[in-house]
Design a protein around this motif. Structure first.
Motif, short mmCIF file in Angstrom:
data_model
loop_
_atom_site.label_atom_id
_atom_site.label_comp_id
_atom_site.label_asym_id
_atom_site.label_seq_id
_atom_site.Cartn_x
_atom_site.Cartn_y
_atom_site.Cartn_z
N ALA A 108 -17.20 3.50 8.41
CA ALA A 108 -16.39 2.29 8.35
C ALA A 108 -15.67 2.03 9.67
O ALA A 108 -15.50 0.88 10.07
N ALA A 109 -15.25 3.08 10.34
CA ALA A 109 -14.45 2.93 11.56
C ALA A 109 -15.27 2.46 12.76
O ALA A 109 -14.79 1.70 13.60
N GLY A 110 -16.52 2.91 12.85
CA GLY A 110 -17.34 2.52 14.00
C GLY A 110 -16.81 3.12 15.30
O GLY A 110 -16.20 4.18 15.30
N LYS A 111 -17.03 2.42 16.39
CA LYS A 111 -16.59 2.84 17.72
C LYS A 111 -17.01 4.29 18.00
O LYS A 111 -18.14 4.66 17.77
N ILE A 112 -16.09 5.11 18.44
CA ILE A 112 -16.40 6.50 18.79
C ILE A 112 -16.80 7.31 17.55
O ILE A 112 -17.50 8.31 17.64
N TRP A 113 -16.38 6.87 16.39
CA TRP A 113 -16.67 7.58 15.15
C TRP A 113 -18.15 7.47 14.77
O TRP A 113 -18.62 8.18 13.89
N ASP A 114 -18.89 6.57 15.41
CA ASP A 114 -20.33 6.43 15.15
C ASP A 114 -21.16 7.57 15.74
O ASP A 114 -22.31 7.76 15.35
N SER A 115 -20.61 8.30 16.69
CA SER A 115 -21.39 9.34 17.39
C SER A 115 -22.00 10.38 16.46
O SER A 115 -23.18 10.68 16.58
N ALA A 168 0.83 -1.20 0.00
CA ALA A 168 0.00 0.00 0.00
C ALA A 168 0.87 1.25 0.00
O ALA A 168 1.93 1.28 0.63
N ALA A 169 0.40 2.25 -0.69
CA ALA A 169 1.18 3.49 -0.84
C ALA A 169 1.48 4.13 0.51
O ALA A 169 2.57 4.65 0.73
N LEU A 170 0.54 4.13 1.41
CA LEU A 170 0.72 4.78 2.71
C LEU A 170 0.97 3.80 3.85
O LEU A 170 1.08 4.21 4.99
N GLY A 171 1.00 2.52 3.55
CA GLY A 171 1.10 1.53 4.62
C GLY A 171 -0.26 1.34 5.26
O GLY A 171 -1.25 1.94 4.86
N PHE A 172 -0.33 0.50 6.27
CA PHE A 172 -1.61 0.23 6.92
C PHE A 172 -2.05 1.44 7.72
O PHE A 172 -1.31 1.96 8.54
N MET A 173 -3.26 1.90 7.43
CA MET A 173 -3.82 3.04 8.16
C MET A 173 -4.97 2.62 9.05
O MET A 173 -5.12 3.15 10.14
N GLY A 174 -5.79 1.72 8.60
CA GLY A 174 -6.98 1.34 9.35
C GLY A 174 -8.06 2.38 9.17
O GLY A 174 -7.79 3.55 8.88
N SER A 175 -9.30 1.97 9.32
CA SER A 175 -10.42 2.89 9.10
C SER A 175 -10.42 4.01 10.14
O SER A 175 -10.73 5.15 9.82
N GLY A 176 -10.06 3.70 11.38
CA GLY A 176 -9.97 4.74 12.40
C GLY A 176 -8.86 5.73 12.10
O GLY A 176 -9.01 6.94 12.33
N GLY A 177 -7.76 5.24 11.57
CA GLY A 177 -6.66 6.12 11.19
C GLY A 177 -7.03 7.05 10.05
O GLY A 177 -6.68 8.24 10.05
N VAL A 178 -7.75 6.51 9.06
CA VAL A 178 -8.21 7.34 7.95
C VAL A 178 -9.17 8.40 8.47
O VAL A 178 -9.08 9.58 8.11
N ALA A 179 -10.10 8.00 9.34
CA ALA A 179 -11.05 8.95 9.92
C ALA A 179 -10.33 10.04 10.70
O ALA A 179 -10.65 11.23 10.58
N LEU A 180 -9.33 9.67 11.47
CA LEU A 180 -8.57 10.64 12.25
C LEU A 180 -7.83 11.63 11.36
O LEU A 180 -7.88 12.84 11.57
N CYS A 181 -7.16 11.12 10.32
CA CYS A 181 -6.41 11.99 9.41
C CYS A 181 -7.33 12.94 8.65
O CYS A 181 -7.03 14.14 8.52
N LEU A 182 -8.46 12.43 8.17
CA LEU A 182 -9.39 13.29 7.43
C LEU A 182 -10.03 14.33 8.34
O LEU A 182 -10.29 15.46 7.92
N THR A 183 -10.28 13.96 9.59
CA THR A 183 -10.83 14.92 10.54
C THR A 183 -9.83 16.05 10.81
O THR A 183 -10.21 17.23 10.84
N ALA A 184 -8.57 15.70 10.97
CA ALA A 184 -7.54 16.73 11.18
C ALA A 184 -7.45 17.65 9.97
O ALA A 184 -7.39 18.87 10.11
N LEU A 185 -7.47 17.06 8.77
CA LEU A 185 -7.43 17.87 7.55
C LEU A 185 -8.64 18.79 7.48
O LEU A 185 -8.52 19.98 7.15
N LEU A 186 -9.81 18.27 7.80
CA LEU A 186 -11.03 19.05 7.74
C LEU A 186 -11.00 20.21 8.74
O LEU A 186 -11.25 21.36 8.39
N VAL A 187 -10.68 19.91 9.98
CA VAL A 187 -10.70 20.94 11.02
C VAL A 187 -9.67 22.03 10.74
O VAL A 187 -10.00 23.21 10.70
N PHE A 188 -8.44 21.63 10.51
CA PHE A 188 -7.40 22.63 10.31
C PHE A 188 -7.50 23.30 8.94
O PHE A 188 -7.12 24.45 8.78
N GLY A 189 -8.03 22.58 7.96
CA GLY A 189 -8.22 23.18 6.64
C GLY A 189 -9.34 24.20 6.63
O GLY A 189 -9.26 25.22 5.93
#
Length: 149
Positions: free
Chosen positions: A59-66, A11-32
């Motif tokens: 996709a991530a579920g857990k706390i991301w479902d809120s 994989a181009a970025l290595g293993f991220m996991g759905s929670g990792g993708v959600a976290l990265c996109l949230t950071a991009l969204l908030v700071f962007g």
């Protein structure tokens, strides 16, 4: 559910996991959206990032479902998909169409676009796999799978 398989050595970025993708996109969204750093998301870009983030949340579920649960409760309170609410009975197709109309005609700024597109990311898949509203979520999920695996 994995957006990128744990053994994704190629994989181009290595293993991220759905929670990792959600976290990265949230950071991009908030700071962007804040836009005080090197990246400032315009209205359209903020909406796209919010759609991507919302799909990752699902996709991530857990706390991301809120956020998704809040959106679902809001629609239920308005009478979408069930008993008549204050506006009468509103079908999920009407709710999905309303979101699309608002995206095209409402005066949006990056914050409003982010909220609207995040709501759409949770609402559109609820219309069912056979509807046109499921296509954006399916496309984004497939895109995440291609990037991650």
């Amino acid at each position: 559910m994995y957006l990128a398989a744990p053994n994704s050595g190629g994989a181009a970025l290595g293993f991220m996991g759905s929670g990792g993708v959600a976290l990265c996109l949230t950071a991009l969204l908030v700071f962007g959206v804040i836009g005080r750093g090197k990246v400032k998301l315009t209205t359209g870009k903020a909406g796209v990032v919010a759609l991507l983030a919302g799909t990752a949340y699902t996709a991530a579920g857990k706390i991301w479902d809120s956020p998704q649960q809040v959106v679902e409760q809001g629609w239920t309170g308005l009478g979408v998909g069930g008993a008549a609410g204050p506006f009468g009975e509103i079908g999920i197709g009407a709710a999905c169409t309303l979101l699309a109309i608002l995206m095209f005609v409402a005066p949006l700024n990056p914050v409003r676009a982010s909220v609207l597109c995040m709501v759409a990311a949770f609402t559109w898949p609820a219309a069912g796999d056979g509807s046109i509203w499921a296509v954006p979520g399916q496309f984004v999920a497939a895109l995440f799978m291609m990037i991650g695996g």
